[in-house]
Design a protein around this motif. Structure first.
Motif, mmCIF file in Angstrom:
data_model
loop_
_atom_site.group_PDB
_atom_site.id
_atom_site.type_symbol
_atom_site.label_atom_id
_atom_site.label_comp_id
_atom_site.label_asym_id
_atom_site.label_seq_id
_atom_site.Cartn_x
_atom_site.Cartn_y
_atom_site.Cartn_z
ATOM 1 N N ASP A 30 -41.717 -11.012 46.085
ATOM 2 C CA ASP A 30 -41.546 -12.158 45.194
ATOM 3 C C ASP A 30 -42.349 -11.968 43.911
ATOM 4 O O ASP A 30 -41.903 -12.363 42.830
ATOM 5 N N ASP B 30 -40.760 -12.044 40.206
ATOM 6 C CA ASP B 30 -41.199 -12.971 39.161
ATOM 7 C C ASP B 30 -41.605 -12.225 37.896
ATOM 8 O O ASP B 30 -41.323 -12.666 36.774
ATOM 9 N N TYR C 61 -33.647 -21.629 35.570
ATOM 10 C CA TYR C 61 -34.493 -21.257 36.705
ATOM 11 C C TYR C 61 -33.625 -20.842 37.898
ATOM 12 O O TYR C 61 -33.932 -19.851 38.587
ATOM 13 N N ARG D 134 -33.538 -17.139 39.789
ATOM 14 C CA ARG D 134 -33.677 -16.962 41.229
ATOM 15 C C ARG D 134 -32.471 -16.202 41.806
ATOM 16 O O ARG D 134 -32.620 -15.350 42.701
ATOM 17 N N GLN E 295 -32.948 -12.600 41.060
ATOM 18 C CA GLN E 295 -33.970 -12.008 41.914
ATOM 19 C C GLN E 295 -33.413 -11.645 43.292
ATOM 20 O O GLN E 295 -33.801 -10.630 43.864
#
Length: 276
Positions: free
Chosen positions: A143, A147, A165, A169, A172
């Motif tokens: 994580d 980030d 946002y 995510r 990611q």
């Protein structure tokens, strides 16, 4: 979403729309979903082929190493097998490097070239990517690493919005689908393309070799890209004769996520201008 055998590997791609074909090549460690907001806009006017490069997404994951040049060669075979050459080619970030290599190595396959947020690597950019390698070595595809990547590729304003946002995510999740070994190999390929690896100290920077490209070229950059600042993308436009440079205000490193309607408008206007 079809697959195509290119000999020794299979490339996965998503296709939509009708009209002249355009190949979309994604950025570092991301699959064709990189263009998920832009594809519907482009597909109103074009036949869009958004590819997963070898090693990424649903394409064959051959063992490292990878090189930008080998990815470009894969796309050249893909274009031939699909019978689409010459084709419009658009690459963003690392995908921009792949698009440049394709135009250099296989100019007959490319009808026009579009590079979004692409560049050579300066010292600060090299430091950024080498720090990624060290973080992955210590933490894996964690994580914390995700980030770090998100903060460098998306703008503060975008991340502070709920939609932005959520987009970060989702990116990611795609990034973490890569193994640490594979993602590190992608970064190493980018560093090699940027002539930043040991033994490359005397090699000419990739942007100094671009004058061999004699294709209609669009270079898109942003005044708010803190990973690849505008002055690095300027080097591409300056080396390719007749290249058109467009600066997007506030778009960040991935305008196809932050400002998809505007970057799609820029791309379509460029392509329409080729017919004029």
């Amino acid at each position: 979403m079809p697959d195509i055998d290119i000999g020794g590997a299979t490339l996965h791609y998503a296709t939509s729309g009708a009209g002249e074909p355009i190949l979309l090549i994604p950025g570092l460690g991301l699959d064709h979903g990189y263009y998920r907001f832009g594809i519907p806009l482009l597909a109103r006017h074009l036949q869009v082929l958004a590819v997963d490069p070898r090693g990424i997404g649903r394409s064959t994951k051959t063992p490292p190493p990878y090189t930008v040049e080998a990815w470009a060669d894969d796309f050249a075979v893909m274009i031939d097998k699909l019978g689409f050459g010459p084709i419009h080619v658009l690459g963003s970030s690392l995908g921009g490097s792949m698009a440049l290599a394709l135009a250099q190595r296989h100019p007959g396959k490319v009808k026009s070239l579009m590079v979004v947020g692409g560049s050579e690597l300066d010292r600060a950019t090299e430091l950024n990517f080498r720090l990624r390698l060290r973080l992955i070595e210590k933490l894996g595809m964690s994580d914390e690493v995700a980030d770090y990547m998100g903060l460098w590729t998306l703008t503060r304003k975008f991340i502070n919005s709920d939609a932005g946002y959520a987009t970060m995510r989702a990116n990611q999740d795609i990034i973490r689908a890569n193994s640490a070994e594979s993602y590190s190999a992608f970064v190493e390929a980018l560093l090699k393309w940027g002539r930043c690896q040991p033994g490359q100290e005397r090699e000419a920077k990739c942007t100094t070799l671009l004058d061999s490209i004699a294709l209609p070229t669009l270079v898109v950059t942003s005044d708010n890209d803190h990973l690849i600042p505008k002055e690095l993308s300027d080097l591409i436009a300056a080396r390719i004769a007749g290249a058109k440079l467009v600066v997007m205000p506030g778009a960040g490193h991935i305008p196809f996520m932050e400002q998809p309607a505007e970057v799609a408008r820029i791309v379509l206007a460029f392509l329409e201008g080729l017919d004029g």
